[in-house]
Write a protein that holds these residues in place. Structure first.
Motif, short mmCIF file in Angstrom:
data_model
loop_
_atom_site.label_atom_id
_atom_site.label_comp_id
_atom_site.label_asym_id
_atom_site.label_seq_id
_atom_site.Cartn_x
_atom_site.Cartn_y
_atom_site.Cartn_z
N ARG A 173 5.75 68.92 -8.91
CA ARG A 173 4.76 67.97 -8.39
C ARG A 173 5.24 66.53 -8.56
O ARG A 173 4.92 65.67 -7.76
CB ARG A 173 3.43 68.16 -9.13
CG ARG A 173 2.84 69.54 -8.87
CD ARG A 173 1.52 69.69 -9.62
NE ARG A 173 1.25 71.08 -9.94
CZ ARG A 173 0.47 71.49 -10.94
NH1 ARG A 173 -0.11 70.59 -11.73
NH2 ARG A 173 0.27 72.75 -11.16
N VAL A 174 5.98 66.30 -9.63
CA VAL A 174 6.50 64.93 -9.83
C VAL A 174 7.58 64.64 -8.78
O VAL A 174 7.60 63.57 -8.18
CB VAL A 174 7.06 64.78 -11.25
CG1 VAL A 174 7.68 63.40 -11.43
CG2 VAL A 174 5.96 64.99 -12.28
N VAL A 175 8.44 65.63 -8.58
CA VAL A 175 9.51 65.45 -7.59
C VAL A 175 8.91 65.19 -6.21
O VAL A 175 9.39 64.33 -5.47
CB VAL A 175 10.42 66.70 -7.57
CG1 VAL A 175 11.33 66.69 -6.35
CG2 VAL A 175 11.24 66.78 -8.85
N GLN A 176 7.84 65.89 -5.89
CA GLN A 176 7.21 65.72 -4.57
C GLN A 176 6.70 64.30 -4.34
O GLN A 176 6.47 63.91 -3.21
CB GLN A 176 6.00 66.66 -4.42
CG GLN A 176 6.29 68.14 -4.56
CD GLN A 176 7.10 68.70 -3.42
OE1 GLN A 176 7.15 68.08 -2.37
NE2 GLN A 176 7.74 69.82 -3.64
N SER A 177 6.46 63.59 -5.41
CA SER A 177 5.82 62.28 -5.25
C SER A 177 6.80 61.19 -4.81
O SER A 177 6.40 60.08 -4.52
CB SER A 177 5.12 61.87 -6.55
OG SER A 177 6.06 61.41 -7.49
N SER A 178 8.08 61.52 -4.77
CA SER A 178 9.05 60.52 -4.29
C SER A 178 9.65 60.94 -2.96
O SER A 178 9.54 62.09 -2.56
CB SER A 178 10.16 60.32 -5.32
OG SER A 178 9.62 59.76 -6.50
N SER A 179 10.32 60.00 -2.34
CA SER A 179 10.76 60.26 -0.97
C SER A 179 12.27 60.50 -0.90
O SER A 179 13.03 60.09 -1.78
CB SER A 179 10.40 59.07 -0.09
OG SER A 179 10.82 57.87 -0.70
N ILE A 182 9.29 53.93 -5.11
CA ILE A 182 9.76 55.07 -4.34
C ILE A 182 8.80 56.24 -4.55
O ILE A 182 8.59 57.05 -3.66
CB ILE A 182 11.20 55.42 -4.76
CG1 ILE A 182 12.13 54.32 -4.25
CG2 ILE A 182 11.62 56.79 -4.22
CD1 ILE A 182 13.54 54.41 -4.74
N SER A 183 8.20 56.28 -5.72
CA SER A 183 7.28 57.37 -6.04
C SER A 183 5.83 56.91 -5.87
O SER A 183 5.44 55.84 -6.36
CB SER A 183 7.52 57.81 -7.49
OG SER A 183 6.41 58.51 -7.98
N THR A 184 5.04 57.74 -5.19
CA THR A 184 3.61 57.40 -5.09
C THR A 184 2.96 57.42 -6.45
O THR A 184 1.99 56.71 -6.69
CB THR A 184 2.87 58.39 -4.17
OG1 THR A 184 3.23 59.71 -4.54
CG2 THR A 184 3.21 58.16 -2.71
N LYS A 185 3.49 58.24 -7.34
CA LYS A 185 2.94 58.27 -8.69
C LYS A 185 3.14 56.94 -9.41
O LYS A 185 2.29 56.47 -10.14
CB LYS A 185 3.58 59.38 -9.50
CG LYS A 185 2.67 60.56 -9.58
CD LYS A 185 3.07 61.61 -10.53
CE LYS A 185 2.41 62.91 -10.12
NZ LYS A 185 0.98 62.81 -9.84
N TYR A 236 15.74 60.17 -2.90
CA TYR A 236 16.61 61.32 -3.18
C TYR A 236 17.68 61.47 -2.11
O TYR A 236 17.40 61.28 -0.93
CB TYR A 236 15.81 62.63 -3.17
CG TYR A 236 14.69 62.71 -4.15
CD1 TYR A 236 14.87 62.48 -5.51
CD2 TYR A 236 13.41 63.04 -3.71
CE1 TYR A 236 13.83 62.58 -6.40
CE2 TYR A 236 12.35 63.14 -4.61
CZ TYR A 236 12.57 62.92 -5.94
OH TYR A 236 11.53 63.01 -6.81
#
Lengths: 352, 529
Positions: free
Chosen positions: A344-350, B189-192, B149
């Motif tokens: 889920r953390v990986v999914q949050s970046s592009s 880069i991260s929405t988090k 990435y």
């Protein structure tokens, strides 16, 4: 020795009332292969429906969902009917394994009258019997009379781990290693064989720590045990383990690890077996790659007590990534399912 | 032992036990920074954690608050991988730890090693991470690149680790340079990461503001997140609720901002000023801008007004409009004028809804001189008709300085400086009281510096006071010598070091008051001799 917080969170998940189900029928019966007489053979398994484990009055073990199979209305007569149907299902099979949702030797759960009926009916029908019990019922006064029926019996105890910290703070077994050894001595002195169940990868442990726990426990349990059965975790309903698994807070172990434990355990000189419940299924032990070979090798080598094929397979496999993952995971004090949480953390970046 | 080199808000950079620099991602591979054995997790002699029991690991029962393991210098957030799923809970955990240990320990978070999250997490107050989850993620073939990435089929752990370390090195620099907030805003880069920053700026504002520096080198407001920078919110809160207009300026004139700072040296403002020059002593020029909000002319050289840039496209985002409207309404409730004029372009037309009734819109067309003439005529007509009298321009300058001092220290200071004289001092000016220099103005920074004379009044009012042990500070004051600090102190504030009411030194705070009170090492106050 109880961890109250853990107990109460387990208790909270247990259904308030046992389901009403047919008290005259066992929970289930099937045939499988085991080697209780020292060689692989077809063995009958029966799970009797009872009023349940005495430990349920307090709580339950974090992984145990057998309370889902109990019924409040099971009396002596019902048990007798269940015994009848088990025996009529035996056929040619000469070895029987008996489980309840608690302890076969608990006189409240399995009334002495039903127990006597059971043994009398079995006389001459089988050559080997396995029964399971918590340690508190393995007392001389409670089990001595079993010898009189003349059926060779192996008593099974769920030790789960020889580490009391894990027993208390992960499993909530309400037992201890010293209770196990005391019970084992009683059984041994009376001439019973002993099978020790160990639970592979209880809550809160990294897979690496869980492997160590198994090897430690095998070493500790070995002097007391005829054989040691490694039960890798499987996800049962309404358990704390299930709740945490669903949230990504628990990860099932991998078959590689089980293979490793069996190989090392047998090297230590222990008779280790493992017939994983739910192996290669979603709720049971599995590798990323769920090919059947490894699980089959684990079954076969357990039955034959010959681990050379398993060892050869293990040693020729490229396990670098598996080891790397286990080492990295083990650094952490908190042990959820990192794959799922990190995903889920990986999914949050592009991506570029 | 923790020795901080620099702090920025809750973020800090320095050395742990003279060997591990932070912020840092610690290596967990064999021979790395962290030694893992079945018995313990070892970072240094004073920082080792028992791994033999489950209770030592702090995770015994689900659903409960985790008991985070602590060592001499560290608190370990063990369940980082879980908390990061719900940033609100993560921040709660961080603030909870800060409430308990303040700055006395560093936070080491396990379970998160995503380089894209490091800037915001370091900004939130996490100093140490480990690479264990980076090792796991790297097994998936993920490669962290500067812009996102990069696809790959290999285990890129070495490259990813090097990348993570570069990020940490940059963050350390940004903390030292005071630009961390810039970095955090720009590295999304991260929405988090964005989510965490937004939560900090909204729900976490109070905690964030309590340590956020008074000023930073510059503000490049490239995104909407800049609108909620704690220093800007702090400024706008002051303008909306505390600020009072100079008594002599009874005519408000709202103007657009300019790219050059201070605004008054820009071409557009010079033209405007030229047109209203004869009446400036009555006219309160108020610049409308984003992300700062509104800037009374006399504060244009201060922070943040002098120190920001924003992309200007002649169109305002709704968030900016909302922010400005809100600010104008509050401002005009507290500040009444005889007349309110606006001289802005069409893009700022929306402000007219928030101005007091009877305001007059002059309207500025940048392409012609005509509107500037109209500005001149309108103001001139009003001044003559309303009979505003002559004004001593010197008093006016003092008035401006008083406003700057009020902004910097609080309105309480005006009583002490209203009788001051302005005296030229090299390239700048100072306020002189009873023949002694009192507050020295620094035009480059747009702020006053305190000296021992003025220090007395701070001691008396118990504002910006660092209470120290009985010693005479020379170059730096370290927190070990600090007994107490007033809660108004933020990093970069002018402060007075006192002992039992006696002024011992003046200088600049290098930590927020919370850190001064809870730390032992690091520079708390840079003393000015």
């Amino acid at each position: 020795m109880i961890n109250r917080e853990l107990s109460s969170s387990i208790k909270a998940l247990m259904p308030a009332k046992p389901r009403s189900s047919d008290p005259d029928k066992p929970v289930s019966m099937w045939r499988e292969r085991d080697r209780l007489r020292g060689f692989p053979e077809t063995t009958m398994v029966v799970i009797f429906r009872t009023t349940g484990c005495s430990w349920y009055n307090f709580s339950s073990c974090s992984m145990c969902g057998y309370f889902n199979d109990v019924a409040s209305n099971v009396g002596v007569d019902n048990l007798k009917k269940q015994i009848d149907s088990a025996i009529s299902a035996l056929g040619y099979v000469r070895v029987l394994k008996v489980f309840t949702s608690g302890s076969f030797l608990d006189p409240i759960e399995f009334h002495p009258e039903a127990r006597d009926y059971f043994f009398r009916k079995l006389q001459g029908r089988i050559d080997k019997l396995l029964i399971e019990s918590r340690t508190e019922y393995i007392r001389k006064d409670n089990i001595e009379s079993i010898k009189d029926y003349g059926i060779p019996v192996r008593i099974a105890i769920g030790l789960e781990s020889a580490n009391d910290d894990i027993i208390m703070n992960s499993i909530n077994k309400g037992s201890s290693f010293s209770k196990f050894t005391a019970a084992a001595k009683v059984a041994k002195n009376l001439g019973f064989e002993l099978r020790t169940y160990l639970l592979f990868k209880p809550l809160f442990l990294s897979e690496k720590a869980a492997i160590s726990d198994m090897l430690f426990s095998i070493e500790k349990a070995m002097p007391h045990s005829t054989d040691i059965s490694i039960n890798p975790m499987n996800i049962q309903r309404h358990t704390l383990v299930e709740k945490m698994w669903k949230k990504g807070l628990y990860r099932l172990p991998r078959l590689w690890s089980l293979a490793n434990i069996l190989i090392k355990g047998s090297d230590m000189g222990a008779s280790v077996v493992s017939y994983p419940t739910g192996g290669n299924k979603e709720r049971g032990i599995h590798n990323e790659d769920r090919g059947p070979e490894l699980l089959n090798l684990i079954y076969d080598s357990s039955l034959k007590q010959n681990f050379s094929d398993l060892r050869a397979y293990y040693e020729k496999s490229d396990l670098r990534e598996y080891y790397e993952y286990l080492d990295a995971e083990d650094v952490n004090m908190f042990q959820p399912d990192y794959d799922r949480l990190l995903d889920r953390v990986v999914q949050s970046s592009s991506w570029i | 032992m923790i020795v901080d080199d620099a702090l920025f808000g809750m973020a800090r950079t320095g050395k742990l036990d003279e060997s591990i620099t932070y912020p840092q991602i610690l290596s967990t591979v064999s021979g790395g920074d962290i030694k893992i054995s079945p018995e313990e997790l070892f970072i240094s002699e004073g920082n080792r954690f028992d791994r033999r029991t489950l209770s030592g690991k702090g995770t015994l029962a689900p659903g409960k608050e985790n008991r985070y393991p602590e060592s001499e210098d560290l608190v370990v957030i063990t369940d980082g991988a879980l908390l990061i799923q719900r940033p609100r809970k993560l921040l709660k955990a961080i603030y909870g730890i800060r409430n308990q240990v303040s700055f006395s320990k560093l936070i080491y978070m396990q379970g998160v090693a995503d380089p894209y999250l490091f800037p915001v997490l370091v900004y939130a107050g996490i100093s140490l991470f480990d690479d264990s989850t980076l090792r796991m993620v790297s097994l998936r073939g993920i490669r962290y690149g500067e812009l996102g990435y990069e696809r790959s089929d290999e285990n890129n752990f070495q490259a990813n680790f090097a990348f993570a370390r570069r990020i940490m090195a940059n963050l350390s620099l940004a903390i030292k340079d005071g630009t961390l907030r810039e970095v955090v805003e720009k590295y999304q880069i991260s929405t988090k990461a964005a989510e965490i920053l937004r939560l900090m700026d909204s729900e976490g504002y109070e905690a964030e503001e309590a340590s956020f520096p008074r000023r930073t080198p510059y503000i490049k407001a490239n995104s909407l997140e800049s609108l909620r920078r704690p220093d800007l919110v702090r400024y706008r809160d002051f303008i909306r609720t505390v600020y009072r207009r100079p008594d002599s300026k009874k005519i408000a004139l709202l103007l657009p901002c300019s790219a050059r700072k201070p605004y008054s040296i820009s071409k557009s403002h010079r033209k405007i000023i030229e047109k209203i020059m004869p009446y400036r002593k009555y006219v309160h020029e108020i610049i409308v801008t984003s992300p700062v909000g509104i800037v009374p002319r006399e504060l244009e050289e201060t922070y943040p007004a002098m120190f920001y840039d924003i992309p200007v496209i002649g169109d305002w985002y709704e968030d900016e409009k909302h922010m400005i409207s809100n600010l104008l309404r509050g401002y005009f409730q507290n500040n009444r004028y005889d007349a309110v004029y606006t001289f802005v372009g069409d893009d700022l037309d929306f402000i007219h809804d928030d101005l007091p009734e009877g305001h007059i819109k002059i309207g500025w067309d940048k392409h012609t001189e005509e509107s500037l003439d109209r500005l001149n005529e309108t103001i001139s007509a009003y001044v003559q008709q309303s009979g505003h009298g002559e004004h001593d321009s010197k008093t006016n300058r003092l008035e401006n300085y008083i406003k700057i001092a009020e902004y910097q220290f609080g309105n309480w200071i005006s009583d002490y400086i209203s009788g001051c004289k302005i005296v030229k001092n090299y390239n700048s000016e100072m306020l002189v009281k009873d023949g002694k220099p009192f507050l020295i103005y620094n035009p480059l920074l747009g702020k006053f510096t305190i000296n021992k004379n003025s220090g007395q009044i701070f001691a008396k009012e118990n504002r910006f006071v660092v209470e120290i042990d009985d010693f005479k500070p020379t170059a730096n004051i370290y927190p070990v010598g600090i007994l107490d600090a007033t809660e108004d102190i933020r990093q970069e504030d002018e402060v007075v070091a006192c002992h039992s009411g006696q002024v011992r030194a003046v200088g600049i705070a290098k930590m927020p008051f919370l850190a001064m009170k809870s730390l032992r090492k690091g520079i708390a106050v840079k003393v000015r001799n």
